[in-house]
Design a protein around this motif. Structure first.
Motif, PDB file in Angstrom:
ATOM      1  N   ALA A 170       0.833  -1.201   0.000  1.00  0.00           N
ATOM      2  CA  ALA A 170       0.000   0.000   0.000  1.00  0.00           C
ATOM      3  C   ALA A 170       0.868   1.251   0.000  1.00  0.00           C
ATOM      4  O   ALA A 170       1.994   1.251   0.513  1.00  0.00           O
ATOM      5  N   LEU A 172       0.694   5.316   0.997  1.00  0.00           N
ATOM      6  CA  LEU A 172      -0.064   6.305   1.761  1.00  0.00           C
ATOM      7  C   LEU A 172       0.428   7.709   1.442  1.00  0.00           C
ATOM      8  O   LEU A 172       1.614   8.009   1.598  1.00  0.00           O
ATOM      9  N   ALA A 212      -3.910   5.595  11.240  1.00  0.00           N
ATOM     10  CA  ALA A 212      -4.310   5.259   9.876  1.00  0.00           C
ATOM     11  C   ALA A 212      -3.544   4.030   9.372  1.00  0.00           C
ATOM     12  O   ALA A 212      -4.109   3.177   8.678  1.00  0.00           O
ATOM     13  N   TYR A 213      -2.272   3.919   9.741  1.00  0.00           N
ATOM     14  CA  TYR A 213      -1.493   2.744   9.359  1.00  0.00           C
ATOM     15  C   TYR A 213      -2.046   1.496  10.048  1.00  0.00           C
ATOM     16  O   TYR A 213      -2.097   0.417   9.455  1.00  0.00           O
ATOM     17  N   LEU A 216      -5.197   0.431   8.297  1.00  0.00           N
ATOM     18  CA  LEU A 216      -4.862  -0.180   7.011  1.00  0.00           C
ATOM     19  C   LEU A 216      -4.366  -1.609   7.221  1.00  0.00           C
ATOM     20  O   LEU A 216      -4.717  -2.523   6.461  1.00  0.00           O
ATOM     21  N   GLN A 219      -7.186  -4.245   7.515  1.00  0.00           N
ATOM     22  CA  GLN A 219      -8.167  -4.456   6.456  1.00  0.00           C
ATOM     23  C   GLN A 219      -8.278  -5.939   6.101  1.00  0.00           C
ATOM     24  O   GLN A 219      -7.281  -6.653   6.063  1.00  0.00           O
ATOM     25  N   THR A 225      -6.926  -1.693   0.448  1.00  0.00           N
ATOM     26  CA  THR A 225      -6.621  -0.411  -0.187  1.00  0.00           C
ATOM     27  C   THR A 225      -5.196  -0.431  -0.716  1.00  0.00           C
ATOM     28  O   THR A 225      -4.280  -0.874  -0.016  1.00  0.00           O
ATOM     29  N   GLU A 227      -3.975   2.707  -2.396  1.00  0.00           N
ATOM     30  CA  GLU A 227      -3.543   4.083  -2.137  1.00  0.00           C
ATOM     31  C   GLU A 227      -4.538   4.799  -1.237  1.00  0.00           C
ATOM     32  O   GLU A 227      -5.738   4.816  -1.512  1.00  0.00           O
ATOM     33  N   GLN A 228      -4.024   5.378  -0.182  1.00  0.00           N
ATOM     34  CA  GLN A 228      -4.855   6.098   0.774  1.00  0.00           C
ATOM     35  C   GLN A 228      -4.269   7.488   0.988  1.00  0.00           C
ATOM     36  O   GLN A 228      -3.087   7.632   1.304  1.00  0.00           O
ATOM     37  N   GLU A 229      -5.094   8.517   0.809  1.00  0.00           N
ATOM     38  CA  GLU A 229      -4.672   9.890   1.077  1.00  0.00           C
ATOM     39  C   GLU A 229      -5.100  10.264   2.490  1.00  0.00           C
ATOM     40  O   GLU A 229      -6.247  10.056   2.875  1.00  0.00           O
ATOM     41  N   ILE A 230      -4.178  10.804   3.252  1.00  0.00           N
ATOM     42  CA  ILE A 230      -4.446  11.162   4.643  1.00  0.00           C
ATOM     43  C   ILE A 230      -4.274  12.667   4.804  1.00  0.00           C
ATOM     44  O   ILE A 230      -3.223  13.224   4.485  1.00  0.00           O
TER      45      ILE A 230
END
Length: 237
Positions: A170, A172, A212-213, A216, A219, A225, A227-230
């Motif tokens: 992933a 981020l 957030a990590y 992820l 999951q 996921t 790609e995740q935008e934080i």
């Protein structure tokens, strides 16, 4: 069975917060950064660490093997920053190459060596910390943008290859300033102390990023996921 986590780029903020978050859940965490003496406040309990040159493939290989020796390596986090800002005409060859080595090449090596350990088990996770610069190059960030864009492409290629083999890769995107003394000073210069005080959630606490990590990591295989935008809710985008 206990599991281990390797954090490559365990700096004082995001990297340290990730290490603490996973250590609190019982993982054995092996942390590495360029200046290993700065790891002292982080070490103890479930966290070990040492100096690490992420641009040196042999050093990365040895570092991940150390984590694997503690417990099966379940997660590798590549969190090297290398954010610099120079006008285009002042970006020297040395700066461009060094930033690429730190933020792109080192990421490639970390992903590759992590995959070698994880593939025989058919499971594991590799999370790569990116930046907005990897999606668009802003003025003054030619070197950083090129390196982070290359890192993103490396992670995407690895994900497409490794997901079917059980490895969750992933990327981020950190799309805001992280709440550190240095970042606060830069933001204050740009918008003023009063404006920053009026927007208390403009910057992200490192602990929130680490959360957030952790989310992820948890999951299910059926809904992963890449790609995740934080970003905090106060960030304009």
């Amino acid at each position: 069975m206990s599991r281990s986590v390797a954090v490559i780029g365990a700096g004082d903020f995001i990297g340290a917060a990730i290490a603490r978050r996973f250590a609190a859940e019982g993982f054995r965490v092996h942390a590495g950064r360029r200046n290993g003496d700065k790891l002292a406040p982080l070490l103890g309990g479930n966290i070990t660490g040492r100096s690490l040159d992420a641009r040196d493939s042999e050093d990365v290989t040895a570092f991940l093997a150390e984590a694997e020796a503690q417990a099966p390596l379940d997660l590798v986090v590549f969190n090297v920053g290398a954010n610099v800002q120079f006008p285009l005409t002042e970006t020297t060859d040395r700066v461009f190459r060094k930033v690429w080595e730190m933020a792109c090449y080192a990421g490639f090596v970390s992903v590759r060596e992590a995959a070698k350990l994880m593939l025989p088990r058919g499971q594991g996770k590799i999370f790569v910390t990116g930046a907005t610069a990897g999606l668009r190059g802003n003025p003054g960030y030619a070197a950083f943008a090129a390196a982070k864009a290359g890192l993103r492409a490396t992670a995407q290629s690895a994900a497409r290859e490794l997901w079917p083999q059980g490895i969750h890769v992933a990327h981020l995107v950190i799309d805001a300033g992280v709440d550190t003394e240095w970042v606060r000073a830069r933001v204050t210069e740009r918008i003023g102390a009063e404006a920053l005080a009026a927007q208390p959630d403009l910057l992200m606490p490192p602990e929130a990023v680490a959360e957030a990590y952790w989310a992820l990591y948890n999951q299910p295989k059926s809904a992963r996921t890449f790609e995740q935008e934080i970003r905090p809710y106060g960030e304009k985008w």
